[in-house]
Design a protein around this motif. Structure first.
Motif, mmCIF file in Angstrom:
data_model
loop_
_atom_site.group_PDB
_atom_site.id
_atom_site.type_symbol
_atom_site.label_atom_id
_atom_site.label_comp_id
_atom_site.label_asym_id
_atom_site.label_seq_id
_atom_site.Cartn_x
_atom_site.Cartn_y
_atom_site.Cartn_z
ATOM 1 N N LEU A 38 0.832 -1.194 0.000
ATOM 2 C CA LEU A 38 0.000 0.000 0.000
ATOM 3 C C LEU A 38 0.872 1.251 0.000
ATOM 4 N N LEU A 39 0.664 2.117 -1.005
ATOM 5 C CA LEU A 39 1.453 3.341 -1.163
ATOM 6 C C LEU A 39 0.543 4.552 -0.980
ATOM 7 N N HIS A 40 0.816 5.350 0.043
ATOM 8 C CA HIS A 40 -0.023 6.497 0.376
ATOM 9 C C HIS A 40 0.283 7.692 -0.511
ATOM 10 N N GLY A 41 -0.537 8.731 -0.380
ATOM 11 C CA GLY A 41 -0.347 9.956 -1.133
ATOM 12 C C GLY A 41 0.045 11.120 -0.248
ATOM 13 N N PHE A 42 -0.251 12.324 -0.732
ATOM 14 C CA PHE A 42 0.069 13.570 -0.028
ATOM 15 C C PHE A 42 -1.231 14.227 0.429
ATOM 16 N N PRO A 43 -1.278 14.803 1.615
ATOM 17 C CA PRO A 43 -0.288 14.723 2.702
ATOM 18 C C PRO A 43 -0.711 13.620 3.666
ATOM 19 N N GLU A 44 -0.186 12.458 3.452
ATOM 20 C CA GLU A 44 -0.589 11.273 4.199
ATOM 21 C C GLU A 44 0.652 10.544 4.722
ATOM 22 N N PHE A 45 0.435 9.353 5.243
ATOM 23 C CA PHE A 45 1.522 8.431 5.590
ATOM 24 C C PHE A 45 0.888 7.057 5.761
ATOM 25 N N TRP A 46 1.596 6.077 6.279
ATOM 26 C CA TRP A 46 1.070 4.709 6.285
ATOM 27 C C TRP A 46 -0.320 4.612 6.900
ATOM 28 N N PHE A 47 -0.625 5.510 7.841
ATOM 29 C CA PHE A 47 -1.880 5.477 8.590
ATOM 30 C C PHE A 47 -3.097 5.713 7.684
ATOM 31 N N SER A 48 -2.859 6.205 6.460
ATOM 32 C CA SER A 48 -3.950 6.404 5.501
ATOM 33 C C SER A 48 -4.726 5.124 5.235
ATOM 34 N N TRP A 49 -4.065 3.986 5.421
ATOM 35 C CA TRP A 49 -4.651 2.695 5.051
ATOM 36 C C TRP A 49 -5.288 1.976 6.232
ATOM 37 N N ARG A 50 -5.650 2.711 7.263
ATOM 38 C CA ARG A 50 -6.165 2.079 8.488
ATOM 39 C C ARG A 50 -7.483 1.335 8.282
ATOM 40 N N TYR A 51 -8.212 1.638 7.219
ATOM 41 C CA TYR A 51 -9.455 0.907 6.949
ATOM 42 C C TYR A 51 -9.254 -0.240 5.967
ATOM 43 N N GLN A 52 -8.134 -0.259 5.285
ATOM 44 C CA GLN A 52 -7.861 -1.336 4.331
ATOM 45 C C GLN A 52 -7.056 -2.472 4.960
ATOM 46 N N ILE A 53 -6.163 -2.145 5.874
ATOM 47 C CA ILE A 53 -5.323 -3.177 6.489
ATOM 48 C C ILE A 53 -6.160 -4.267 7.152
ATOM 49 N N PRO A 54 -7.114 -3.937 8.032
ATOM 50 C CA PRO A 54 -7.902 -5.005 8.668
ATOM 51 C C PRO A 54 -8.732 -5.815 7.681
ATOM 52 N N GLU A 55 -9.155 -5.186 6.607
ATOM 53 C CA GLU A 55 -9.995 -5.870 5.620
ATOM 54 C C GLU A 55 -9.233 -6.938 4.851
ATOM 55 N N PHE A 56 -7.990 -6.669 4.491
ATOM 56 C CA PHE A 56 -7.274 -7.554 3.584
ATOM 57 C C PHE A 56 -6.206 -8.416 4.253
ATOM 58 N N LYS A 57 -5.966 -8.204 5.540
ATOM 59 C CA LYS A 57 -4.920 -8.982 6.205
ATOM 60 C C LYS A 57 -5.307 -10.452 6.360
ATOM 61 N N LYS A 58 -6.578 -10.778 6.178
ATOM 62 C CA LYS A 58 -6.998 -12.188 6.268
ATOM 63 C C LYS A 58 -6.471 -12.992 5.091
ATOM 64 N N ASP A 59 -6.289 -12.339 3.964
ATOM 65 C CA ASP A 59 -5.910 -13.048 2.740
ATOM 66 C C ASP A 59 -4.534 -12.674 2.210
ATOM 67 N N TYR A 60 -3.962 -11.587 2.752
ATOM 68 C CA TYR A 60 -2.685 -11.088 2.233
ATOM 69 C C TYR A 60 -1.736 -10.737 3.376
ATOM 70 N N ARG A 61 -0.480 -10.696 3.039
ATOM 71 C CA ARG A 61 0.503 -10.044 3.891
ATOM 72 C C ARG A 61 0.450 -8.575 3.481
ATOM 73 N N VAL A 62 -0.218 -7.766 4.280
ATOM 74 C CA VAL A 62 -0.467 -6.372 3.923
ATOM 75 C C VAL A 62 0.636 -5.505 4.518
ATOM 76 N N VAL A 63 1.281 -4.730 3.677
ATOM 77 C CA VAL A 63 2.364 -3.851 4.110
ATOM 78 C C VAL A 63 2.036 -2.425 3.676
#
Length: 292
Positions: A38-63
């Motif tokens: 997961l690659l964030h945009g501006f002005p963001e950082f890794w925390f931008s993906w806080r709603y996607q990480i829990p959703e996809f971690k069941k099936d993927y190694r989410v980074v």
């Protein structure tokens, strides 16, 4: 540090030392599962993906990575350090450092620009590509030349070419700009703790100059986007509208450069659709990924 940045449900924090920069990332999901990067945009950082990480971690190694210049990642000091080739090379090295040969690559805004370029440069390393509110870089350049309405929306890109002043403006009044940006999330406004997380991330030394240097480098001769034949990687473009910064037509313009592309428009949203309408974004990504 705001407590939400250490939420264990979002994964474990770690660092990787690449050729010329150290990157911070948060990883969740079982090791050995397919990689979703997961690659964030501006002005963001890794925390931008806080709603996607829990959703996809069941099936993927989410980074979810802090791109160079952002968050806890290294912050090179020169404008040329943020040329698109260097940003793409970071992703190339990161995937290998994580022990993988390919990934599902997801990028929003500037992360999307890097993802577009990476997919052309290292096609074999991208299984599927998901772009969120980020125009294809070549079509965007052409669109700017022919659509004055988009040129007006892109005024800030010109402003960012000015030394020092943009950084000062973002830091004014206790980084109030981040509160203003959060108000654009009409359907899912962040909590006070989440707003403080952005202020914390961007108040670190050098944490504004690196991100703004992405724009400065984009206007320099060091930045050259890959110009290849049509991209063969299956691609999903998700577009939240209305977008204050980018016209919706840009989502469809990318079809001129991609062989197999799907566009999903999410209305009543914003440029930050992954935060504003996370359920719809997650559903669109999941639907796209289940098709072989």
């Amino acid at each position: 540090m705001p407590a939400c940045l250490n939420n264990p449900s979002l994964g474990n924090h770690d660092f990787v030392h690449l050729e010329d920069v150290r990157l911070h990332y948060v990883a969740s999901g079982q090791e050995g599962k397919p990689l979703m990067l997961l690659l964030h945009g501006f002005p963001e950082f890794w925390f931008s993906w806080r709603y996607q990480i829990p959703e996809f971690k069941k099936d993927y190694r989410v980074v979810a990575v802090d791109m160079r210049g952002y968050g806890d990642s290294g912050k090179p000091g020169k404008k040329k350090d943020y040329a698109i080739g260097n940003l793409s090379k970071d992703i190339y090295q990161l995937i290998q450092a994580l022990g993988y040969k390919k990934c599902v690559l997801v990028g929003h805004d500037w992360g999307g620009a890097v993802a577009w370029n990476f997919a052309y440069s290292y096609t074999d390393m991208v299984e599927k590509l998901v772009i969120v509110n980020s125009p294809h870089p070549i079509s965007f350049a052409k669109y700017l030349r022919t659509h004055f309405s988009q040129l007006k929306k892109s005024w800030y890109m010109m402003f960012f070419q000015v030394p020092f002043v943009p950084e000062f403006m973002f830091s004014m009044n206790d980084f109030a700009a981040f509160e203003a940006i959060s108000k654009s999330l009409r359907n899912n406004p962040p909590s006070d703790d989440e707003v403080e997380a952005y202020k914390y991330a961007f108040s670190q030394p050098g944490a504004l100059t690196g991100p703004i240097n992405y724009y400065r480098a984009a206007f320099s001769k060091q930045t050259k986007y890959e110009r290849a034949a049509k991209l063969k990687v299956p691609t999903l473009v998700i577009w939240g509208e209305p977008d204050k910064y980018l016209e919706t037509n840009l989502a469809h313009e990318a079809k001129n450069y991609v062989e197999n592309m799907t566009v999903k428009i999410i209305p009543d949203s914003s440029h930050f659709v992954l935060l504003d309408r996370p359920k719809e974004v997650n559903a669109a990504v999941r639907e796209f990924l289940k098709d072989k």
